[in-house]
Design a protein around this motif. Structure first.
Motif, PDB file in Angstrom:
ATOM      1  N   THR A 198      29.812 123.573   8.304  1.00 54.64           N
ATOM      2  CA  THR A 198      29.359 122.435   9.101  1.00 54.64           C
ATOM      3  C   THR A 198      29.966 121.133   8.590  1.00 54.64           C
ATOM      4  N   MET A 199      30.058 120.192   9.503  1.00 55.49           N
ATOM      5  CA  MET A 199      30.328 118.793   9.189  1.00 55.49           C
ATOM      6  C   MET A 199      29.199 118.032   9.871  1.00 55.49           C
ATOM      7  N   THR A 200      28.833 116.877   9.332  1.00 51.83           N
ATOM      8  CA  THR A 200      27.770 116.101   9.960  1.00 51.83           C
ATOM      9  C   THR A 200      28.214 114.663  10.156  1.00 51.83           C
ATOM     10  N   ALA A 201      27.596 114.038  11.156  1.00 52.80           N
ATOM     11  CA  ALA A 201      27.834 112.625  11.440  1.00 52.80           C
ATOM     12  C   ALA A 201      26.532 112.030  11.977  1.00 52.80           C
ATOM     13  N   ALA A 202      26.278 110.773  11.636  1.00 58.40           N
ATOM     14  CA  ALA A 202      25.051 110.111  12.058  1.00 58.40           C
ATOM     15  C   ALA A 202      25.194 109.355  13.374  1.00 58.40           C
ATOM     16  N   ASN A 203      26.435 109.263  13.888  1.00 55.71           N
ATOM     17  CA  ASN A 203      26.656 108.589  15.167  1.00 55.71           C
ATOM     18  C   ASN A 203      28.008 109.029  15.729  1.00 55.71           C
ATOM     19  N   GLY A 204      28.266 108.632  16.945  1.00 60.06           N
ATOM     20  CA  GLY A 204      29.488 109.039  17.617  1.00 60.06           C
ATOM     21  C   GLY A 204      30.759 108.559  16.952  1.00 60.06           C
ATOM     22  N   ARG A 205      30.745 107.366  16.396  1.00 58.32           N
ATOM     23  CA  ARG A 205      31.943 106.849  15.741  1.00 58.32           C
ATOM     24  C   ARG A 205      32.326 107.710  14.541  1.00 58.32           C
ATOM     25  N   GLU A 206      31.324 108.038  13.700  1.00 63.45           N
ATOM     26  CA  GLU A 206      31.585 108.915  12.559  1.00 63.45           C
ATOM     27  C   GLU A 206      32.091 110.277  13.034  1.00 63.45           C
ATOM     28  N   ALA A 207      31.519 110.768  14.120  1.00 58.54           N
ATOM     29  CA  ALA A 207      31.906 112.075  14.645  1.00 58.54           C
ATOM     30  C   ALA A 207      33.380 112.085  15.055  1.00 58.54           C
ATOM     31  N   LEU A 208      33.816 111.061  15.758  1.00 55.48           N
ATOM     32  CA  LEU A 208      35.220 110.992  16.163  1.00 55.48           C
ATOM     33  C   LEU A 208      36.137 110.967  14.951  1.00 55.48           C
ATOM     34  N   GLU A 209      35.757 110.211  13.921  1.00 56.64           N
ATOM     35  CA  GLU A 209      36.565 110.145  12.702  1.00 56.64           C
ATOM     36  C   GLU A 209      36.672 111.526  12.052  1.00 56.64           C
ATOM     37  N   ARG A 210      35.561 112.245  11.976  1.00 63.39           N
ATOM     38  CA  ARG A 210      35.582 113.569  11.358  1.00 63.39           C
ATOM     39  C   ARG A 210      36.414 114.553  12.180  1.00 63.39           C
ATOM     40  N   MET A 211      36.278 114.489  13.498  1.00 60.41           N
ATOM     41  CA  MET A 211      37.027 115.403  14.375  1.00 60.41           C
ATOM     42  C   MET A 211      38.528 115.192  14.271  1.00 60.41           C
ATOM     43  N   ARG A 212      38.949 113.967  14.061  1.00 62.00           N
ATOM     44  CA  ARG A 212      40.380 113.678  13.941  1.00 62.00           C
ATOM     45  C   ARG A 212      40.952 114.270  12.658  1.00 62.00           C
ATOM     46  N   LYS A 213      40.114 114.438  11.640  1.00 65.36           N
ATOM     47  CA  LYS A 213      40.559 115.014  10.368  1.00 65.36           C
ATOM     48  C   LYS A 213      40.482 116.537  10.375  1.00 65.36           C
ATOM     49  N   LYS A 214      39.439 117.074  11.012  1.00 68.26           N
ATOM     50  CA  LYS A 214      39.259 118.525  11.076  1.00 68.26           C
ATOM     51  C   LYS A 214      38.614 118.862  12.409  1.00 68.26           C
ATOM     52  N   LYS A 215      39.310 119.649  13.193  1.00 70.48           N
ATOM     53  CA  LYS A 215      38.843 119.985  14.533  1.00 70.48           C
ATOM     54  C   LYS A 215      37.804 121.112  14.460  1.00 70.48           C
ATOM     55  N   PRO A 216      36.569 120.849  14.907  1.00 68.67           N
ATOM     56  CA  PRO A 216      35.538 121.878  14.884  1.00 68.67           C
ATOM     57  C   PRO A 216      35.661 122.821  16.086  1.00 68.67           C
ATOM     58  N   CYS A 217      34.943 123.933  16.026  1.00 66.06           N
ATOM     59  CA  CYS A 217      34.910 124.846  17.172  1.00 66.06           C
ATOM     60  C   CYS A 217      33.866 124.399  18.188  1.00 66.06           C
ATOM     61  N   LEU A 218      32.932 123.520  17.771  1.00 65.74           N
ATOM     62  CA  LEU A 218      31.853 123.053  18.637  1.00 65.74           C
ATOM     63  C   LEU A 218      31.265 121.771  18.076  1.00 65.74           C
ATOM     64  N   VAL A 219      30.783 120.908  18.976  1.00 70.51           N
ATOM     65  CA  VAL A 219      30.032 119.715  18.593  1.00 70.51           C
ATOM     66  C   VAL A 219      28.616 119.863  19.128  1.00 70.51           C
ATOM     67  N   LEU A 220      27.628 119.738  18.246  1.00 67.17           N
ATOM     68  CA  LEU A 220      26.224 119.641  18.647  1.00 67.17           C
ATOM     69  C   LEU A 220      25.904 118.159  18.676  1.00 67.17           C
ATOM     70  N   LEU A 221      25.613 117.629  19.851  1.00 66.99           N
ATOM     71  CA  LEU A 221      25.597 116.185  20.068  1.00 66.99           C
ATOM     72  C   LEU A 221      24.246 115.653  20.506  1.00 66.99           C
ATOM     73  N   ASP A 222      23.670 114.789  19.681  1.00 65.44           N
ATOM     74  CA  ASP A 222      22.500 114.014  20.094  1.00 65.44           C
ATOM     75  C   ASP A 222      23.006 112.937  21.051  1.00 65.44           C
ATOM     76  N   LEU A 223      22.172 112.486  21.963  1.00 71.15           N
ATOM     77  CA  LEU A 223      22.606 111.454  22.906  1.00 71.15           C
ATOM     78  C   LEU A 223      22.150 110.062  22.511  1.00 71.15           C
ATOM     79  N   MET A 224      20.938 109.946  21.983  1.00 71.38           N
ATOM     80  CA  MET A 224      20.388 108.635  21.648  1.00 71.38           C
ATOM     81  C   MET A 224      20.621 108.341  20.165  1.00 71.38           C
ATOM     82  N   MET A 225      21.666 107.530  19.892  1.00 67.79           N
ATOM     83  CA  MET A 225      22.021 107.190  18.516  1.00 67.79           C
ATOM     84  C   MET A 225      22.480 105.742  18.466  1.00 67.79           C
TER      85      MET A 225
END
Length: 120
Positions: free
Chosen positions: A28-55
């Motif tokens: 797993t990788m974790t992120a507390a908001n969408g901006r962090e998530a995009l940064e992590r995805m650019r470094k390592k592409k996951p097979c799936l994103v579990l996404l909260d909407l209200m952040m």
């Protein structure tokens, strides 16, 4: 080992999903908001994103809009995990299935395994 990105601002929920998935063999990788998530995805592409909407900072709708515009990560599937009760056009624009919080263990695992296969 399949890697899942958990994007959730609630620390307890994020840690719960992290522990559940790692005990079932997923990285797993974790992120507390969408901006962090995009940064992590650019470094390592996951097979799936579990996404909260209200952040804060960047919500799930903003994240998904940016993700779909970025060729290197646009094809990564997303499953929303949200308490948002609406089934409106706004949810439909996400082009992603949604699980309702509080999410059931098996429903979460089924969604992850459907996108990533089984854990290691």
């Amino acid at each position: 080992m399949p890697c899942v990105l958990i994007v959730e601002d609630d620390t307890d929920v994020r840690e719960f999903m992290d522990v559940l998935l790692t005990t079932h063999g997923f990285e797993t990788m974790t992120a507390a908001n969408g901006r962090e998530a995009l940064e992590r995805m650019r470094k390592k592409k996951p097979c799936l994103v579990l996404l909260d909407l209200m952040m804060p900072i960047m919500d799930g709708w903003q994240f998904r809009a940016e993700q779909l515009q970025e060729p290197g990560i646009a094809d990564v599937p997303v499953v929303c995990v949200t308490a948002v009760a609406e089934h409106s056009e706004r949810i439909a624009r996400l082009k992603a299935p949604c699980l309702r919080k509080p999410v059931e263990f098996q429903a979460l695992l089924d969604a992850v395994e459907g996108a990533c296969g089984s854990g290691a």
